[in-house]
Design a protein around this motif. Sequence first.
Motif, PDB file in Angstrom:
ATOM      1  N   LYS A  36       0.832  -1.204   0.000  1.00 14.68           N
ATOM      2  CA  LYS A  36       0.000   0.000   0.000  1.00 14.68           C
ATOM      3  C   LYS A  36       0.867   1.255   0.000  1.00 14.68           C
ATOM      4  N   GLU A  90      -4.059   0.033  -2.081  1.00 14.20           N
ATOM      5  CA  GLU A  90      -4.028  -0.908  -0.957  1.00 14.20           C
ATOM      6  C   GLU A  90      -3.097  -2.027  -1.415  1.00 14.20           C
ATOM      7  N   ASP A  91      -2.703  -2.906  -0.511  1.00 16.19           N
ATOM      8  CA  ASP A  91      -1.788  -3.978  -0.911  1.00 16.19           C
ATOM      9  C   ASP A  91      -2.303  -4.658  -2.173  1.00 16.19           C
TER      10      ASP A  91
END
Length: 110
Positions: A36, A90-91
């Motif tokens: 992220k 985000e990841d």
Amino acid sequence: KGGKLGMYKIVEKYWGREDWIQVTDNYMLKILNIFKGKTLLNHYHNIKEETFYIMSGSGEAIINGEKRIITKGDYIHIPPKTRHQITAFEDLQIIEASTPYQEDSTREAL
């Protein structure tokens, strides 16, 4: 989980890490884990060809200057000489299938 037959290794990167699943003379299969807020900087390959499949997360891909939002289920094909960059909102977990030219990368000047 399946067994780890053949070649498997983890490569730490400034943007996260790569899980190398397999590398042969003909193809390479990796999982890119872009953390992220991190960006895989703008670059291109002279001969390497890549296909990315977004397994989870979301972010922005810039392909030859064109921005697009990427989320789970999307895929991106990167032909040789195509400038590309990915930022994780985000990841992001991405499967990369590519030709096996690991050293074929040219980064843009910052």
